[in-house]
Write a protein that holds these residues in place. Structure first.
Motif, PDB file in Angstrom:
ATOM      1  N   CYS A   9       0.836  -1.388  -0.484  1.00 14.91           N
ATOM      2  CA  CYS A   9       0.075  -0.345   0.292  1.00 14.91           C
ATOM      3  C   CYS A   9       1.226   1.265  -0.182  1.00 14.91           C
ATOM      4  O   CYS A   9       0.529   2.375  -1.157  1.00 14.91           O
ATOM      5  CB  CYS A   9      -1.047  -0.029   1.422  1.00 14.91           C
ATOM      6  SG  CYS A   9      -1.926  -1.196   1.728  1.00 14.91           S
ATOM      7  N   CYS A  11       3.712   2.097  -2.610  1.00 11.28           N
ATOM      8  CA  CYS A  11       2.649   2.672  -4.554  1.00 11.28           C
ATOM      9  C   CYS A  11       2.278   3.839  -4.560  1.00 11.28           C
ATOM     10  O   CYS A  11       2.239   4.383  -4.566  1.00 11.28           O
ATOM     11  CB  CYS A  11       2.249   1.737  -4.642  1.00 11.28           C
ATOM     12  SG  CYS A  11       0.936   1.798  -6.194  1.00 11.28           S
ATOM     13  N   HIS A  12       1.693   4.240  -3.351  1.00  7.80           N
ATOM     14  CA  HIS A  12       1.187   5.733  -3.080  1.00  7.80           C
ATOM     15  C   HIS A  12       2.253   6.833  -3.081  1.00  7.80           C
ATOM     16  O   HIS A  12       1.894   7.484  -3.205  1.00  7.80           O
ATOM     17  CB  HIS A  12      -0.019   5.665  -1.704  1.00  7.80           C
ATOM     18  CG  HIS A  12      -1.480   5.090  -1.418  1.00  7.80           C
ATOM     19  ND1 HIS A  12      -2.620   5.111  -1.220  1.00  7.80           N
ATOM     20  CD2 HIS A  12      -1.915   3.947  -2.129  1.00  7.80           C
ATOM     21  CE1 HIS A  12      -3.734   4.694  -1.222  1.00  7.80           C
ATOM     22  NE2 HIS A  12      -3.137   3.568  -1.808  1.00  7.80           N
TER      23      HIS A  12
HETATM   24  C1  HEC Z   1       0.186  -1.011  -7.543  1.00  3.82           C
HETATM   25  C2  HEC Z   1       0.124   0.803  -6.558  1.00  3.82           C
HETATM   26  C3  HEC Z   1      -0.470   0.744  -5.736  1.00  3.82           C
HETATM   27  C4  HEC Z   1      -1.250   0.054  -4.403  1.00  3.82           C
HETATM   28  C5  HEC Z   1       0.024  -1.703  -4.246  1.00  3.82           C
HETATM   29  C6  HEC Z   1      -2.123   0.250  -4.035  1.00  3.82           C
HETATM   30  N1  HEC Z   1      -2.139   1.074  -3.858  1.00  3.82           N
HETATM   31 FE1  HEC Z   1      -3.809   2.418  -3.288  1.00  3.82          FE
HETATM   32  N2  HEC Z   1      -4.402   3.901  -4.845  1.00  3.82           N
HETATM   33  C7  HEC Z   1      -3.558   4.073  -5.905  1.00  3.82           C
HETATM   34  C8  HEC Z   1      -3.769   4.918  -6.640  1.00  3.82           C
HETATM   35  C9  HEC Z   1      -3.429   5.400  -7.399  1.00  3.82           C
HETATM   36  C10 HEC Z   1      -4.823   6.159  -6.102  1.00  3.82           C
HETATM   37  C11 HEC Z   1      -5.750   7.162  -6.528  1.00  3.82           C
HETATM   38  C12 HEC Z   1      -6.863   6.760  -7.642  1.00  3.82           C
HETATM   39  C13 HEC Z   1      -6.855   4.852  -8.002  1.00  3.82           C
HETATM   40  O1  HEC Z   1      -6.403   5.256  -8.650  1.00  3.82           O
HETATM   41  O2  HEC Z   1      -6.905   4.082  -8.004  1.00  3.82           O
HETATM   42  C14 HEC Z   1      -5.391   4.595  -5.428  1.00  3.82           C
HETATM   43  C15 HEC Z   1      -6.421   5.349  -4.029  1.00  3.82           C
HETATM   44  C16 HEC Z   1      -6.428   4.537  -3.311  1.00  3.82           C
HETATM   45  C17 HEC Z   1      -7.548   5.020  -1.924  1.00  3.82           C
HETATM   46  C18 HEC Z   1      -8.501   6.050  -2.357  1.00  3.82           C
HETATM   47  C19 HEC Z   1      -9.403   5.074  -2.894  1.00  3.82           C
HETATM   48  C20 HEC Z   1     -10.966   6.725  -3.411  1.00  3.82           C
HETATM   49  O3  HEC Z   1     -11.952   6.548  -3.347  1.00  3.82           O
HETATM   50  O4  HEC Z   1     -10.387   7.823  -2.982  1.00  3.82           O
HETATM   51  C21 HEC Z   1      -7.864   3.737  -1.155  1.00  3.82           C
HETATM   52  C22 HEC Z   1      -8.366   3.526   0.396  1.00  3.82           C
HETATM   53  C23 HEC Z   1      -6.611   2.866  -1.189  1.00  3.82           C
HETATM   54  N3  HEC Z   1      -5.793   3.475  -2.587  1.00  3.82           N
HETATM   55  C24 HEC Z   1      -6.134   2.209  -0.573  1.00  3.82           C
HETATM   56  C25 HEC Z   1      -5.560   1.279  -0.478  1.00  3.82           C
HETATM   57  C26 HEC Z   1      -4.466   0.672   0.195  1.00  3.82           C
HETATM   58  C27 HEC Z   1      -5.495   0.131   1.538  1.00  3.82           C
HETATM   59  C28 HEC Z   1      -4.221  -0.588  -0.328  1.00  3.82           C
HETATM   60  C29 HEC Z   1      -3.318  -2.057  -0.058  1.00  3.82           C
HETATM   61  C30 HEC Z   1      -4.036  -2.669   0.176  1.00  3.82           C
HETATM   62  C31 HEC Z   1      -3.311   0.470  -1.318  1.00  3.82           C
HETATM   63  N4  HEC Z   1      -4.252   0.895  -1.958  1.00  3.82           N
HETATM   64  C32 HEC Z   1      -2.839   0.124  -1.782  1.00  3.82           C
HETATM   65  C33 HEC Z   1      -2.134   2.936  -6.051  1.00  3.82           C
HETATM   66  C34 HEC Z   1      -2.109   1.472  -5.242  1.00  3.82           C
END
Ligand code: HEC
Ligand code: HEC
Length: 103
Positions: A74, A77-78
């Protein structure tokens, strides 16, 4: 069967407990983890040992997704993609306690 006062108290307690339960579950508004291509790696990791749909009900009921494994992806990547945390975001260890997977 005639309902005594005690029976009514018992029924009231059950209704109150149910009400609290429903009230609490309705409060869960934290955004879920989007089930999209971007988050596929998190879902794939969490459910990589998931029993097949034809597994026994018992097996499927007691299956626990590998949340810790998925959480490892999580934050890195974020940070890499520049996804903003809200300024008042709570402590971030264990993302999936708060942000539920959509499954
Ligand atoms: C490979 C990249 C990547 C991974 C791994 C990742 N994310 Fe994300 N996440 C993103 C991106 C880029 C966004 C921006 C919105 C989108 O494109 O979905 C996002 C958006 C979100 C959001 C906001 C969604 C919304 O509706 O605004 C949440 C909550 C979130 N991620 C939680 C997590 C969690 C918890 C994990 C681990 C279990 C995780 N992410 C793993 C790239 C990732
Ligand atoms: C203690 C609970 C908790 C934990 C743990 C947690 N969050 Fe959050 N998160 C929240 C709350 C509450 C919000 C603000 C309300 C909302 O938008 O859901 C939020 C918001 C977000 C948002 C913005 C969502 C949006 O719609 O703009 C992202 C992205 C996010 N969290 C990612 C993560 C990631 C990644 C982790 C793990 C590294 C994590 N969170 C851990 C509770 C938590």
């Amino acid at each position: 069967m005639k309902l005594e006062k005690r029976d009514w108290m018992f029924i009231t307690v059950i209704i109150v407990v149910l009400g609290i339960f429903i009230g609490i579950s309705g409060k869960e508004k934290t955004t879920t983890v989007p089930n999209n291509q971007m988050h596929k790696i998190a879902y794939d990791t969490a459910f990589r040992n998931a029993p097949p749909p034809d597994a026994s009900l018992l097996t499927r009921t007691f299956f626990k997704p590998d949340k810790k494994g998925a959480e490892a992806y999580c934050e890195p990547c974020h940070l890499e993609k520049g996804v903003q945390f809200p300024p008042n975001h709570p402590p971030k260890n264990r993302c999936l306690f708060c942000h539920k997977l959509q499954r």
